[in-house]
Write a protein that holds these residues in place. Structure first.
Motif, mmCIF file in Angstrom:
data_model
loop_
_atom_site.group_PDB
_atom_site.id
_atom_site.type_symbol
_atom_site.label_atom_id
_atom_site.label_comp_id
_atom_site.label_asym_id
_atom_site.label_seq_id
_atom_site.Cartn_x
_atom_site.Cartn_y
_atom_site.Cartn_z
ATOM 1 N N TYR A 73 0.807 -1.210 0.000
ATOM 2 C CA TYR A 73 0.000 0.000 0.000
ATOM 3 C C TYR A 73 0.851 1.277 0.000
ATOM 4 O O TYR A 73 0.453 2.280 -0.600
ATOM 5 N N LEU A 74 1.982 1.256 0.650
ATOM 6 C CA LEU A 74 2.789 2.471 0.836
ATOM 7 C C LEU A 74 3.058 3.273 -0.441
ATOM 8 O O LEU A 74 2.864 4.491 -0.448
ATOM 9 N N PRO A 75 3.509 2.670 -1.516
ATOM 10 C CA PRO A 75 3.826 3.495 -2.698
ATOM 11 C C PRO A 75 2.613 3.958 -3.505
ATOM 12 O O PRO A 75 2.768 4.742 -4.440
ATOM 13 N N THR A 76 1.414 3.525 -3.136
ATOM 14 C CA THR A 76 0.264 3.868 -3.964
ATOM 15 C C THR A 76 -0.033 5.374 -3.983
ATOM 16 O O THR A 76 -0.518 5.882 -4.987
ATOM 17 N N LEU A 77 0.262 6.080 -2.901
ATOM 18 C CA LEU A 77 0.027 7.523 -2.884
ATOM 19 C C LEU A 77 0.914 8.215 -3.911
ATOM 20 O O LEU A 77 0.473 9.116 -4.629
ATOM 21 N N PHE A 78 2.157 7.784 -4.018
ATOM 22 C CA PHE A 78 3.076 8.374 -4.994
ATOM 23 C C PHE A 78 2.684 8.005 -6.422
ATOM 24 O O PHE A 78 2.761 8.831 -7.327
ATOM 25 N N ILE A 79 2.254 6.771 -6.595
ATOM 26 C CA ILE A 79 1.809 6.334 -7.920
ATOM 27 C C ILE A 79 0.566 7.118 -8.329
ATOM 28 O O ILE A 79 0.461 7.597 -9.464
ATOM 29 N N LYS A 80 -0.373 7.283 -7.397
ATOM 30 C CA LYS A 80 -1.583 8.043 -7.682
ATOM 31 C C LYS A 80 -1.238 9.496 -8.022
ATOM 32 O O LYS A 80 -1.801 10.070 -8.953
ATOM 33 N N GLY A 81 -0.312 10.082 -7.285
ATOM 34 C CA GLY A 81 0.113 11.450 -7.568
ATOM 35 C C GLY A 81 0.752 11.576 -8.936
ATOM 36 O O GLY A 81 0.492 12.524 -9.675
ATOM 37 N N GLY A 82 1.605 10.613 -9.292
ATOM 38 C CA GLY A 82 2.244 10.626 -10.602
ATOM 39 C C GLY A 82 1.242 10.458 -11.735
ATOM 40 O O GLY A 82 1.331 11.145 -12.756
ATOM 41 N N LEU A 83 0.291 9.558 -11.553
ATOM 42 C CA LEU A 83 -0.742 9.367 -12.576
ATOM 43 C C LEU A 83 -1.638 10.596 -12.704
ATOM 44 O O LEU A 83 -2.053 10.959 -13.809
ATOM 45 N N PHE A 84 -1.914 11.248 -11.575
ATOM 46 C CA PHE A 84 -2.702 12.481 -11.628
ATOM 47 C C PHE A 84 -1.946 13.546 -12.409
ATOM 48 O O PHE A 84 -2.524 14.246 -13.246
ATOM 49 N N PHE A 85 -0.649 13.658 -12.145
ATOM 50 C CA PHE A 85 0.158 14.634 -12.873
ATOM 51 C C PHE A 85 0.156 14.346 -14.370
ATOM 52 O O PHE A 85 -0.036 15.243 -15.188
#
Length: 134
Positions: A73-85
């Motif tokens: 779960y930990l890296p999902t926030l960064f992945i979500k942020g990158g995909l949003f960008f």
């Protein structure tokens, strides 16, 4: 498991419509200017959070992955942020200055869907935590 996935989907869908219509109503009543599509940004946050919860629930059925669920779960926030960008680079990130209403719409959507996501993730992690004192 199917019941959990349906609950996640229904909860995020209901929250999506509630947040979208609340934001739209507030923006229209205050006559504020929002230069990006609220539907698209809210849909992204809702869908991304729902997919994270559904995948974590599916991963929890794999015995070898149960101890790793928190680390998954930990890296999902960064992945979500990158995909949003990447997804909203032209619509959101091309804007020079954000108005207060634009900042509030983005931040509120992010936080609201993140809170529901964390509630479901904590539930999944608690269900799959090893029983230490048993």
């Amino acid at each position: 498991m199917i019941k959990s996935i349906l609950i996640y989907t229904a909860a995020f869908a209901a929250l999506f419509f509630a947040v979208y219509f609340l934001q739209t109503t507030v923006v229209e009543q205050s006559e504020a200017l929002v230069r990006f599509n609220l539907w698209d940004t809210n849909l992204f946050f809702a869908a991304a959070s729902a997919l994270i919860c559904i995948h974590l629930q599916l991963f929890s059925t794999i015995k070898s992955l149960k101890p790793q669920l928190g680390y998954i779960y930990l890296p999902t926030l960064f992945i979500k942020g990158g995909l949003f960008f990447l997804g909203f680079q032209d619509a959101v990130f091309s804007l020079e200055n954000f108005t207060f209403s634009e900042r509030l719409c983005l931040l509120s959507s992010l936080v609201i869907f993140l809170v529901l996501e964390v509630i479901f993730v904590v539930k999944i992690l608690k269900e799959n935590a090893p029983k230490i004192l048993s």
